[in-house]
Design a protein around this motif. Structure first.
Motif, PDB file in Angstrom:
ATOM      1  N   TYR A   1       0.828  -1.203   0.000  1.00 22.77           N
ATOM      2  CA  TYR A   1       0.000   0.000   0.000  1.00 22.77           C
ATOM      3  C   TYR A   1       0.866   1.259   0.000  1.00 22.77           C
ATOM      4  O   TYR A   1       0.622   2.206  -0.761  1.00 22.77           O
ATOM      5  N   GLN A   2       1.920   1.287   0.843  1.00 32.89           N
ATOM      6  CA  GLN A   2       2.815   2.452   0.867  1.00 32.89           C
ATOM      7  C   GLN A   2       3.461   2.682  -0.501  1.00 32.89           C
ATOM      8  O   GLN A   2       3.579   3.828  -0.962  1.00 32.89           O
ATOM      9  N   ALA A   3       3.880   1.599  -1.140  1.00 32.30           N
ATOM     10  CA  ALA A   3       4.488   1.735  -2.475  1.00 32.30           C
ATOM     11  C   ALA A   3       3.494   2.330  -3.467  1.00 32.30           C
ATOM     12  O   ALA A   3       3.878   3.109  -4.344  1.00 32.30           O
ATOM     13  N   SER A   4       2.213   1.985  -3.328  1.00 31.31           N
ATOM     14  CA  SER A   4       1.202   2.538  -4.250  1.00 31.31           C
ATOM     15  C   SER A   4       1.032   4.035  -4.073  1.00 31.31           C
ATOM     16  O   SER A   4       0.575   4.728  -4.987  1.00 31.31           O
TER      17      SER A   4
ATOM     18  N   ALA B   1      10.566   4.359   4.037  1.00 29.23           N
ATOM     19  CA  ALA B   1       9.209   4.921   4.134  1.00 29.23           C
ATOM     20  C   ALA B   1       8.165   3.953   3.599  1.00 29.23           C
ATOM     21  O   ALA B   1       6.972   4.205   3.731  1.00 29.23           O
ATOM     22  N   ALA B   2       8.612   2.853   2.989  1.00 29.44           N
ATOM     23  CA  ALA B   2       7.685   1.836   2.483  1.00 29.44           C
ATOM     24  C   ALA B   2       8.062   0.464   3.037  1.00 29.44           C
ATOM     25  O   ALA B   2       8.038  -0.542   2.330  1.00 29.44           O
ATOM     26  N   ASP B   3       8.400   0.440   4.346  1.00 28.53           N
ATOM     27  CA  ASP B   3       8.823  -0.826   4.949  1.00 28.53           C
ATOM     28  C   ASP B   3       7.683  -1.609   5.554  1.00 28.53           C
ATOM     29  O   ASP B   3       7.879  -2.666   6.147  1.00 28.53           O
ATOM     30  N   GLY B   4       6.447  -1.081   5.431  1.00 28.87           N
ATOM     31  CA  GLY B   4       5.295  -1.817   5.912  1.00 28.87           C
ATOM     32  C   GLY B   4       4.846  -1.464   7.309  1.00 28.87           C
ATOM     33  O   GLY B   4       3.863  -2.032   7.798  1.00 28.87           O
ATOM     34  N   VAL B   5       5.533  -0.532   7.961  1.00 26.88           N
ATOM     35  CA  VAL B   5       5.102  -0.041   9.273  1.00 26.88           C
ATOM     36  C   VAL B   5       4.448   1.321   9.063  1.00 26.88           C
ATOM     37  O   VAL B   5       5.046   2.214   8.461  1.00 26.88           O
ATOM     38  N   PRO B   6       3.215   1.510   9.529  1.00 28.59           N
ATOM     39  CA  PRO B   6       2.496   2.744   9.217  1.00 28.59           C
ATOM     40  C   PRO B   6       3.175   3.991   9.762  1.00 28.59           C
ATOM     41  O   PRO B   6       3.809   3.974  10.819  1.00 28.59           O
TER      42      PRO B   6
ATOM     43  N   SER C   1       9.022   4.964  -0.853  1.00 31.69           N
ATOM     44  CA  SER C   1      10.065   4.005  -1.194  1.00 31.69           C
ATOM     45  C   SER C   1      11.032   3.894  -0.022  1.00 31.69           C
ATOM     46  O   SER C   1      10.976   4.675   0.933  1.00 31.69           O
ATOM     47  N   GLY C   2      11.943   2.923  -0.101  1.00 30.57           N
ATOM     48  CA  GLY C   2      12.948   2.746   0.942  1.00 30.57           C
ATOM     49  C   GLY C   2      12.306   2.472   2.282  1.00 30.57           C
ATOM     50  O   GLY C   2      11.310   1.755   2.401  1.00 30.57           O
TER      51      GLY C   2
END
Length: 399
Positions: free
Chosen positions: A271-274, A281-286, A278-279
């Motif tokens: 979802y973050q990647a969408s 900031a898109a590791d899956g932790v809100p 990236s990096g």
């Protein structure tokens, strides 16, 4: 605009936000907590990250930094947004600058460390002897705010002061507490290189590439609720259900449910990647921004009823001094007005929690900033102006 709240940090918003002085270049200030005095002959047990978070969010709030950083585990807590001043350096009356505000940003970092601290059986003489876990993420976020990779008064290598008012006022970059004019602290003594990715002060060998890196396994706190691996509660179920509704549930084999697992992390990373993250900031932790975009609101304590603050704005000015119709919600609005520089937090005359005449005047000034005029800028909140204030200062508007 860069993230006001560092992605992946545990958020413990102290409120009391205040703007910085934009005529000075951006800065970061490095500290260590130095909460115990130890020596090589007499080391002492390290003071934990959680104990320092508890201190700075309670009796130590008057000297709180933006960031509390655990160099052993990589945990990071954030207490103020990047565009607010924090309170970790002295700003005496004779200072030519307000030292906590002297920059487009003045981001202050407290590493949870003191010289010769003992963790397990290992003793660490200086900060750069630690793993410096999480430093790469912290450095990347601070760099996103325009703080250059330079130490205008020299990278700290010992506990001596090097202070120069002219350099402080004219050059952006990283400063030790030992560099801040008219302060007397000499920390941090050492600090990791800008290119360092963790593991102490010595260069680390390049590891073999990992084709399938493990999902992030840490937690963050947003509005008092836990998210990330191991978090539990209805808020976890709510996130999982929202991810599935948006089409980001491919990693679930069952669920979603109230226990945050690797599947939640992997779905949230998609979802973050969408969103273009990236990096790290898109590791899956809100983070607060992505979570609000997913849910349409931030669950937890920071919400304000439009009907309640309208009622307070219509009732409190004509009631007895200090009357509070909806005190807790009005306080959230007042904290935001303080952060905008429209209420003076040092002046108690406006009455915290009471939507009195001074708060009405301050809100009218906010409405004018939103390009309202006449009766539309009368100091009685409307939905649009209140939502814009909430978006800028991390509260949601209900009703």
């Amino acid at each position: 605009m860069p993230d006001l709240w560092m992605p992946g940090a545990e958020v413990h918003d102290l409120g009391d936000h205040a703007p910085t002085d934009q005529q000075y270049p951006p800065k970061a200030i490095a500290h260590i907590t130095w909460d115990r005095n130890a020596t090589a002959a007499a080391p002492q047990d390290w003071c934990t990250f959680d104990s320092l978070v508890s201190y700075f969010t309670n009796e130590g709030a008057s000297s709180a930094p933006h960031i509390i950083w655990d160099p052993f585990s990589g945990r990071i807590a954030q207490l103020f947004p990047a565009n607010s001043r924090s309170k970790s350096v002295l700003s005496p009356p004779g200072s030519p600058t307000r030292t906590n505000r002297a920059g487009q940003v003045v981001i202050q970092i407290e590493a949870v460390f003191f010289p010769y601290c003992r963790v397990g059986t290992q003793v660490y003489a200086q900060l750069t002897d630690t793993p410096c876990a999480g430093w790469d993420r912290l450095h990347a976020w601070i760099s996103s705010w325009g703080v250059p990779d330079t130490w205008p008064m020299g990278r700290p290598v010992d506990f001596t002061g090097h202070r120069n008012e002219s350099i402080w006022e004219s050059q952006g970059g990283w400063y030790a507490h030992a560099h801040v004019p008219l302060n007397d602290h000499t920390d941090p003594g050492s600090w990791p290189d800008f290119g360092q990715t963790g593991g102490g002060s010595q260069p680390q060998p390049n590891p073999a590439p990992a084709p399938d890196p493990a999902p992030a396994r840490y937690q963050t706190t947003i509005n008092g609720l836990q998210y990330g691996y191991g978090a539990q509660g209805d808020q976890v179920t709510e996130v999982g259900q929202a991810l599935v509704a948006r089409g980001f549930g491919s990693h679930y084999r069952s669920g979603p449910g109230p226990d945050w697992t690797d599947a939640d992390t992997e779905n949230y990373a998609d979802y973050q990647a969408s969103l273009g993250y990236s990096g790290t900031a898109a590791d899956g932790v809100p983070g607060p921004e992505s979570l609000q975009r997913l849910l349409g609101t931030l669950p937890g304590g920071n919400s304000v009823s439009l009907a309640h603050v309208i009622a307070a704005a219509n009732t409190d000015p004509g009631a007895e001094q200090g009357h509070q119709t909806y005190g807790s919600e009005v306080t959230i609005v007042q904290n935001a007005l303080c952060a905008e520089g429209l209420l003076d937090p040092s002046n108690s005359a406006w009455g915290r929690g009471s939507f009195g005449t001074m708060t009405v005047s301050a809100y009218s000034a906010w409405q004018q900033r939103c390009n309202y005029s006449g009766s539309a800028a009368d100091g009685i909140p409307g939905r649009d102006s209140l939502q814009r204030l909430g978006a800028a200062h991390s509260f949601t508007v209900t009703d």
